[in-house]
Design a protein around this motif. Structure first.
Motif, PDB file in Angstrom:
ATOM      1  N   ASP A   1      16.022   0.418   6.448  1.00  0.00           N
ATOM      2  CA  ASP A   1      15.076   0.471   7.553  1.00  0.00           C
ATOM      3  C   ASP A   1      14.390  -0.708   7.992  1.00  0.00           C
ATOM      4  N   TYR A   2      14.179  -1.499   7.102  1.00  0.00           N
ATOM      5  CA  TYR A   2      13.436  -2.843   7.197  1.00  0.00           C
ATOM      6  C   TYR A   2      14.541  -3.819   8.089  1.00  0.00           C
ATOM      7  N   MET A   3      15.632  -3.926   7.257  1.00  0.00           N
ATOM      8  CA  MET A   3      16.762  -4.959   7.988  1.00  0.00           C
ATOM      9  C   MET A   3      17.339  -4.615   9.156  1.00  0.00           C
ATOM     10  N   ALA A   4      17.636  -3.289   9.442  1.00  0.00           N
ATOM     11  CA  ALA A   4      18.301  -3.120  10.649  1.00  0.00           C
ATOM     12  C   ALA A   4      17.458  -3.594  11.603  1.00  0.00           C
ATOM     13  N   ILE A   5      16.162  -3.411  11.853  1.00  0.00           N
ATOM     14  CA  ILE A   5      15.214  -3.895  12.960  1.00  0.00           C
ATOM     15  C   ILE A   5      15.255  -5.616  12.669  1.00  0.00           C
TER      16      ILE A   5
ATOM     17  N   LEU B   1       0.759  -1.203   0.018  1.00  0.00           N
ATOM     18  CA  LEU B   1       0.173  -0.158  -0.136  1.00  0.00           C
ATOM     19  C   LEU B   1       0.731   1.374   0.000  1.00  0.00           C
ATOM     20  N   LEU B   2       2.063   1.184   0.324  1.00  0.00           N
ATOM     21  CA  LEU B   2       3.131   2.421   0.310  1.00  0.00           C
ATOM     22  C   LEU B   2       3.381   2.607  -1.010  1.00  0.00           C
ATOM     23  N   GLY B   3       3.597   1.547  -1.881  1.00  0.00           N
ATOM     24  CA  GLY B   3       4.005   1.932  -3.411  1.00  0.00           C
ATOM     25  C   GLY B   3       4.796   0.825  -3.970  1.00  0.00           C
ATOM     26  N   THR B   4       5.127   0.946  -5.326  1.00  0.00           N
ATOM     27  CA  THR B   4       5.843  -0.251  -5.919  1.00  0.00           C
ATOM     28  C   THR B   4       7.341  -0.330  -5.221  1.00  0.00           C
ATOM     29  N   GLU B   5       8.036   0.911  -5.216  1.00  0.00           N
ATOM     30  CA  GLU B   5       9.361   0.898  -4.496  1.00  0.00           C
ATOM     31  C   GLU B   5       9.457   0.243  -3.236  1.00  0.00           C
ATOM     32  N   GLN B   6       8.470   0.438  -2.328  1.00  0.00           N
ATOM     33  CA  GLN B   6       8.596  -0.270  -1.330  1.00  0.00           C
ATOM     34  C   GLN B   6       8.306  -1.655  -1.099  1.00  0.00           C
ATOM     35  N   LEU B   7       7.640  -2.295  -2.050  1.00  0.00           N
ATOM     36  CA  LEU B   7       7.143  -3.509  -2.299  1.00  0.00           C
ATOM     37  C   LEU B   7       8.296  -4.143  -2.870  1.00  0.00           C
ATOM     38  N   ALA B   8       9.212  -3.526  -3.863  1.00  0.00           N
ATOM     39  CA  ALA B   8      10.277  -4.068  -4.431  1.00  0.00           C
ATOM     40  C   ALA B   8      11.188  -4.457  -3.356  1.00  0.00           C
ATOM     41  N   ALA B   9      11.491  -3.246  -2.458  1.00  0.00           N
ATOM     42  CA  ALA B   9      12.324  -3.372  -1.410  1.00  0.00           C
ATOM     43  C   ALA B   9      12.305  -4.503  -0.577  1.00  0.00           C
ATOM     44  N   ILE B  10      11.137  -4.690  -0.117  1.00  0.00           N
ATOM     45  CA  ILE B  10      10.867  -5.892   0.830  1.00  0.00           C
ATOM     46  C   ILE B  10      10.936  -7.088   0.268  1.00  0.00           C
ATOM     47  N   SER B  11      10.757  -7.088  -1.255  1.00  0.00           N
ATOM     48  CA  SER B  11      10.908  -8.364  -2.140  1.00  0.00           C
ATOM     49  C   SER B  11      12.279  -8.692  -2.245  1.00  0.00           C
ATOM     50  N   PHE B  12      13.233  -7.855  -2.093  1.00  0.00           N
ATOM     51  CA  PHE B  12      14.646  -8.187  -1.967  1.00  0.00           C
ATOM     52  C   PHE B  12      15.076  -8.585  -0.645  1.00  0.00           C
ATOM     53  N   THR B  13      14.309  -8.388   0.308  1.00  0.00           N
ATOM     54  CA  THR B  13      14.809  -8.853   1.705  1.00  0.00           C
ATOM     55  C   THR B  13      14.329 -10.375   1.643  1.00  0.00           C
ATOM     56  N   PHE B  14      13.517 -11.016   1.046  1.00  0.00           N
ATOM     57  CA  PHE B  14      13.203 -12.336   1.163  1.00  0.00           C
ATOM     58  C   PHE B  14      14.081 -13.398   1.243  1.00  0.00           C
TER      59      PHE B  14
END
Length: 436
Positions: A116-120, A25-38
């Protein structure tokens, strides 16, 4: 034994899926970012799964033999080892976020979101180790209901906190993608405290103290010969996933976003298979300890038949709802179309993939971890990666999806053959022991 595990797995898998939904819901960039973390997050989760497999196999066999004192010490050592090993990997990962994700193909404008995601998340991974391995101790004792309740509670807390921390609520500021990781951290801390109290105080399945170094070393010698190959086998999956994520990144952010959503949905739709992979090993290990080889054989063939039928049903449901699911997880039409393509092709191989997963779990439960590791290497680096990459050269992104199905088919055939061969060897050994 499996039904309660399914409930817990639904909630456990909901962590990633709910995070993915709210982040989308935040946008495609944020969705792509969390997809890289998988691939990275699943690497640490896979280490915990491997340690849980080793823990379950050893404790279940000890329980089958009636050796309760060693079982308690082994359970304590397993939790301590998991915290230590995951903590070291998390520390290394925390200091190499930019390097790791640049290697995966993440563009520079996505790195702040990933950081921002991975540090936590790296910090929270230590608290995931405790309930995952602790729940394996409970399952090894035949209790699959309590672990499900614990993980269901954790999933519920995560689902409640996600929108509050991502978008803000009252005095709570909007934290964006970092809020998803913080929600996960809080829920895992709750689960850790709960499972430790349950194991040490209520059930007495672990010792209410830390082990000494000699005791920890002794537990490690029992667990690690099974746990490390099992962890290695499980960690190869996200390594292969990282390679493919790098390939998919060549097709743009939309492709990465769709790939990430597809993989999260795949994990969710494989819940029954994953639940069986957790409930089957204690069953096999206890019967192995009691020399009931025929029951091991019967259980394996029963679940293989069931999984093929069940995953076929899942495949049909995904075909029918692919458009709805794509629209739910994607704002942009290009991303939605790629998600729908994934859901039409890749689920054809889910039943075959289930055979591979359950065969590996069975081999680990039979105390044949190196055989399971070899099969994992063959699956990923002889079949999966080469076939998908080769087919992408001719059919682009669609070729990766088709290649995954072909690779699962070939590996399922190899897995069944290898299990039959291994079980035959165990049967011969058992007969020889009876003769002696």
């Amino acid at each position: 034994m499996t039904v309660p595990v399914i409930i817990g797995m639904v909630m456990m898998m909901s962590f990633g899926l709910i995070d993915t939904f709210f982040v989308s819901l935040l946008g495609t960039e944020q969705l792509a970012a969390i997809s890289f973390t998988f691939p990275v997050t699943f690497t640490l989760i896979s280490l915990n799964i491997g340690l849980g497999i080793g823990t379950s196999a050893v404790i279940a066999k000890l329980a089958g033999q009636g050796n309760q004192d060693n079982a308690r010490e082994t359970g304590t050592g397993a939790i301590m080892l998991s915290v230590l090993m995951v903590g070291i990997l998390a520390l290394v990962g925390g200091f190499s976020i930019n390097f790791t994700f640049e290697l995966l193909g993440a563009q520079s404008h996505l790195l702040p979101y990933i950081h921002d995601y991975m540090a936590i998340w790296y910090f929270s991974s230590v608290f995931l180790a405790i309930p995952m391995v602790g729940n394996s101790v409970l399952r090894a004792r035949g209790d699959t209901k309590t672990p499900s309740i614990i993980m269901a509670t954790g999933g519920g807390i995560n689902a409640l906190l996600d929108p509050m921390l991502i978008f803000g609520f009252g005095p709570i500021p909007a934290m964006g993608i970092g809020g998803a990781a913080l929600a996960t951290l809080i829920s895992w801390i709750v689960c850790s405290v709960w499972v430790l109290y349950l194991l040490a105080k209520q059930r007495g399945y672990i010792l209410p103290r830390l082990l000494s170094l000699p005791e920890l070393a002794q537990s490690g010698r029992a667990i690690l010969p099974i746990a490390l190959p099992a962890a290695g086998a499980n960690m190869l999956t996200p390594v292969a996933g990282a390679i493919l994520t790098r390939v998919v990144a060549g097709y743009g952010e939309e492709a990465v976003a769709a790939w990430g959503v597809g993989n999260r949905l795949e994990s969710f739709t494989s819940i029954v298979v994953l639940a069986l992979s957790m409930s089957l090993p204690p069953f096999i290990s206890q019967n192995l300890g009691a020399q009931r080889i025929e029951r091991v054989k019967s259980a394996y063939w029963l679940i293989i038949k069931f999984v093929l039928g069940w995953q076929l049903l899942i495949c049909v449901l995904l075909w029918l709802t692919s458009g709805l699911l794509a629209a739910l997880f994607a704002k942009e039409q290009a991303v939605a179309e790629l998600i729908q393509l994934f859901l039409i092709i890749v689920p054809l191989g889910y039943g075959l993939q289930g055979i591979v997963i359950l065969t590996n779990s069975s081999l680990n439960a039979m105390h044949l971890p190196m055989t399971a590791l070899v099969l994992s290497v063959v699956r990923l680096f002889v079949f999966f990666v080469p076939i998908t990459v080769l087919m992408s050269l001719y059919l682009d992104l669609q070729g990766i999806f088709i290649g995954a199905v072909v690779a699962n088919f070939l590996m399922a055939m190899v897995s069944v053959y290898w299990f039959r061969r291994s079980l035959h060897s165990l049967t011969d050994e058992h007969k020889q022991t009876e003769v002696n």
